[in-house]
Design a protein around this motif. Structure first.
Motif, PDB file in Angstrom:
ATOM      1  N   TYR A  37       8.897  12.699 165.114  1.00  0.00           N
ATOM      2  CA  TYR A  37       8.317  13.900 164.502  1.00  0.00           C
ATOM      3  C   TYR A  37       9.420  14.887 164.121  1.00  0.00           C
ATOM      4  O   TYR A  37       9.404  15.463 163.024  1.00  0.00           O
ATOM      5  CB  TYR A  37       7.321  14.545 165.469  1.00  0.00           C
ATOM      6  CG  TYR A  37       6.839  15.896 165.010  1.00  0.00           C
ATOM      7  CD1 TYR A  37       5.883  15.998 164.005  1.00  0.00           C
ATOM      8  CD2 TYR A  37       7.359  17.070 165.555  1.00  0.00           C
ATOM      9  CE1 TYR A  37       5.446  17.236 163.562  1.00  0.00           C
ATOM     10  CE2 TYR A  37       6.934  18.307 165.111  1.00  0.00           C
ATOM     11  CZ  TYR A  37       5.983  18.390 164.121  1.00  0.00           C
ATOM     12  OH  TYR A  37       5.567  19.614 163.683  1.00  0.00           O
ATOM     13  N   MET A  38      10.387  15.076 165.032  1.00  0.00           N
ATOM     14  CA  MET A  38      11.465  16.039 164.780  1.00  0.00           C
ATOM     15  C   MET A  38      12.315  15.626 163.583  1.00  0.00           C
ATOM     16  O   MET A  38      12.646  16.464 162.740  1.00  0.00           O
ATOM     17  CB  MET A  38      12.344  16.190 166.026  1.00  0.00           C
ATOM     18  CG  MET A  38      11.636  16.815 167.224  1.00  0.00           C
ATOM     19  SD  MET A  38      11.038  18.491 166.929  1.00  0.00           S
ATOM     20  CE  MET A  38      12.569  19.361 166.720  1.00  0.00           C
ATOM     21  N   THR A  39      12.674  14.352 163.484  1.00  0.00           N
ATOM     22  CA  THR A  39      13.508  13.937 162.357  1.00  0.00           C
ATOM     23  C   THR A  39      12.772  14.106 161.028  1.00  0.00           C
ATOM     24  O   THR A  39      13.382  14.475 160.029  1.00  0.00           O
ATOM     25  CB  THR A  39      14.002  12.485 162.520  1.00  0.00           C
ATOM     26  OG1 THR A  39      12.886  11.616 162.708  1.00  0.00           O
ATOM     27  CG2 THR A  39      14.963  12.350 163.692  1.00  0.00           C
ATOM     28  N   THR A  40      11.477  13.872 161.029  1.00  0.00           N
ATOM     29  CA  THR A  40      10.682  14.093 159.815  1.00  0.00           C
ATOM     30  C   THR A  40      10.686  15.581 159.463  1.00  0.00           C
ATOM     31  O   THR A  40      10.865  15.963 158.298  1.00  0.00           O
ATOM     32  CB  THR A  40       9.243  13.588 160.013  1.00  0.00           C
ATOM     33  OG1 THR A  40       9.273  12.184 160.273  1.00  0.00           O
ATOM     34  CG2 THR A  40       8.383  13.863 158.791  1.00  0.00           C
ATOM     35  N   SER A  41      10.521  16.415 160.468  1.00  0.00           N
ATOM     36  CA  SER A  41      10.510  17.867 160.244  1.00  0.00           C
ATOM     37  C   SER A  41      11.876  18.365 159.773  1.00  0.00           C
ATOM     38  O   SER A  41      11.958  19.225 158.893  1.00  0.00           O
ATOM     39  CB  SER A  41      10.102  18.595 161.527  1.00  0.00           C
ATOM     40  OG  SER A  41       8.783  18.244 161.890  1.00  0.00           O
ATOM     41  N   TYR A  42      12.946  17.825 160.354  1.00  0.00           N
ATOM     42  CA  TYR A  42      14.292  18.213 159.903  1.00  0.00           C
ATOM     43  C   TYR A  42      14.509  17.809 158.448  1.00  0.00           C
ATOM     44  O   TYR A  42      15.132  18.541 157.683  1.00  0.00           O
ATOM     45  CB  TYR A  42      15.378  17.582 160.782  1.00  0.00           C
ATOM     46  CG  TYR A  42      15.479  18.173 162.168  1.00  0.00           C
ATOM     47  CD1 TYR A  42      15.437  19.542 162.384  1.00  0.00           C
ATOM     48  CD2 TYR A  42      15.635  17.346 163.274  1.00  0.00           C
ATOM     49  CE1 TYR A  42      15.527  20.077 163.664  1.00  0.00           C
ATOM     50  CE2 TYR A  42      15.731  17.869 164.555  1.00  0.00           C
ATOM     51  CZ  TYR A  42      15.680  19.236 164.746  1.00  0.00           C
ATOM     52  OH  TYR A  42      15.779  19.754 166.010  1.00  0.00           O
ATOM     53  N   GLY A  43      13.990  16.635 158.066  1.00  0.00           N
ATOM     54  CA  GLY A  43      14.106  16.202 156.672  1.00  0.00           C
ATOM     55  C   GLY A  43      13.439  17.189 155.729  1.00  0.00           C
ATOM     56  O   GLY A  43      13.989  17.546 154.685  1.00  0.00           O
ATOM     57  N   THR A  44      12.254  17.650 156.105  1.00  0.00           N
ATOM     58  CA  THR A  44      11.554  18.651 155.296  1.00  0.00           C
ATOM     59  C   THR A  44      12.351  19.949 155.235  1.00  0.00           C
ATOM     60  O   THR A  44      12.511  20.552 154.166  1.00  0.00           O
ATOM     61  CB  THR A  44      10.146  18.923 155.874  1.00  0.00           C
ATOM     62  OG1 THR A  44       9.401  17.705 155.870  1.00  0.00           O
ATOM     63  CG2 THR A  44       9.409  19.982 155.069  1.00  0.00           C
ATOM     64  N   ALA A  45      12.883  20.366 156.373  1.00  0.00           N
ATOM     65  CA  ALA A  45      13.671  21.607 156.418  1.00  0.00           C
ATOM     66  C   ALA A  45      14.920  21.493 155.543  1.00  0.00           C
ATOM     67  O   ALA A  45      15.289  22.445 154.844  1.00  0.00           O
ATOM     68  CB  ALA A  45      14.052  21.933 157.859  1.00  0.00           C
ATOM     69  N   MET A  46      15.563  20.330 155.549  1.00  0.00           N
ATOM     70  CA  MET A  46      16.750  20.147 154.709  1.00  0.00           C
ATOM     71  C   MET A  46      16.379  20.204 153.234  1.00  0.00           C
ATOM     72  O   MET A  46      17.104  20.788 152.429  1.00  0.00           O
ATOM     73  CB  MET A  46      17.452  18.824 155.040  1.00  0.00           C
ATOM     74  CG  MET A  46      18.144  18.856 156.381  1.00  0.00           C
ATOM     75  SD  MET A  46      19.047  17.372 156.926  1.00  0.00           S
ATOM     76  CE  MET A  46      18.540  16.064 155.914  1.00  0.00           C
ATOM     77  N   ASN A  47      15.238  19.608 152.881  1.00  0.00           N
ATOM     78  CA  ASN A  47      14.796  19.655 151.487  1.00  0.00           C
ATOM     79  C   ASN A  47      14.532  21.072 151.019  1.00  0.00           C
ATOM     80  O   ASN A  47      14.663  21.380 149.838  1.00  0.00           O
ATOM     81  CB  ASN A  47      13.522  18.815 151.297  1.00  0.00           C
ATOM     82  CG  ASN A  47      13.783  17.334 151.404  1.00  0.00           C
ATOM     83  OD1 ASN A  47      14.901  16.877 151.220  1.00  0.00           O
ATOM     84  ND2 ASN A  47      12.746  16.582 151.701  1.00  0.00           N
ATOM     85  N   GLU A  48      14.148  21.937 151.930  1.00  0.00           N
ATOM     86  CA  GLU A  48      13.764  23.296 151.562  1.00  0.00           C
ATOM     87  C   GLU A  48      14.815  24.340 151.919  1.00  0.00           C
ATOM     88  O   GLU A  48      14.581  25.535 151.712  1.00  0.00           O
ATOM     89  CB  GLU A  48      12.429  23.628 152.230  1.00  0.00           C
ATOM     90  CG  GLU A  48      11.308  22.715 151.739  1.00  0.00           C
ATOM     91  CD  GLU A  48       9.977  22.969 152.414  1.00  0.00           C
ATOM     92  OE1 GLU A  48       9.893  23.876 153.274  1.00  0.00           O
ATOM     93  OE2 GLU A  48       9.019  22.254 152.088  1.00  0.00           O
ATOM     94  N   ALA A  49      15.951  23.907 152.458  1.00  0.00           N
ATOM     95  CA  ALA A  49      17.005  24.862 152.833  1.00  0.00           C
ATOM     96  C   ALA A  49      17.538  25.566 151.590  1.00  0.00           C
ATOM     97  O   ALA A  49      17.880  24.937 150.602  1.00  0.00           O
ATOM     98  CB  ALA A  49      18.135  24.146 153.564  1.00  0.00           C
TER      99      ALA A  49
END
Length: 113
Positions: A37-49
């Motif tokens: 779950y965390m790695t998926t969330s980090y991926g989303t956060a990186m896309n939106e950084a």
């Protein structure tokens, strides 16, 4: 035509007590789910950084989380709590053909922005 049964790839299972309380397998399974779950969330956060420095920080934490996830998976596999099934040759061939077809549709050369 004969059908060949593919054998699962696994290690001998480490036994754990079956009680209402969480055991080692339950804890590791929970940790593995959390890391996924965390790695998926980090991926989303990186896309939106919105800032490169923020992106780099999140990327570093994401990579650490991926490493942790991999170590948890390896532990579960070593203890026999995770089983892998070999893919049938036909499935591999179909996947290869699909990807080869997609590669032919990709533009060649460097893309410029």
């Amino acid at each position: 035509m004969s059908v060949i049964q593919s054998q699962n790839i696994q290690n001998p299972k480490t036994t754990v007590p079956e009680t209402k309380e969480m055991n080692d397998k339950d804890f590791i399974t929970d940790l593995l789910s959390t890391e996924k779950y965390m790695t998926t969330s980090y991926g989303t956060a990186m896309n939106e950084a919105s800032h490169n420095s923020l992106y780099q920080d999140i990327s570093m934490v994401c990579n650490e989380s991926h490493q942790c996830l991999r170590e948890l998976f390896n532990t579960m596999f070593q203890k026999g709590w995770y089983t892998l099934e070999p893919a049938p040759v036909q499935t591999l061939q179909q996947s290869y053909q699909q990807n080869a077809g997609m590669q032919n549709q990709m533009p060649s050369g460097n893309m410029t922005h």
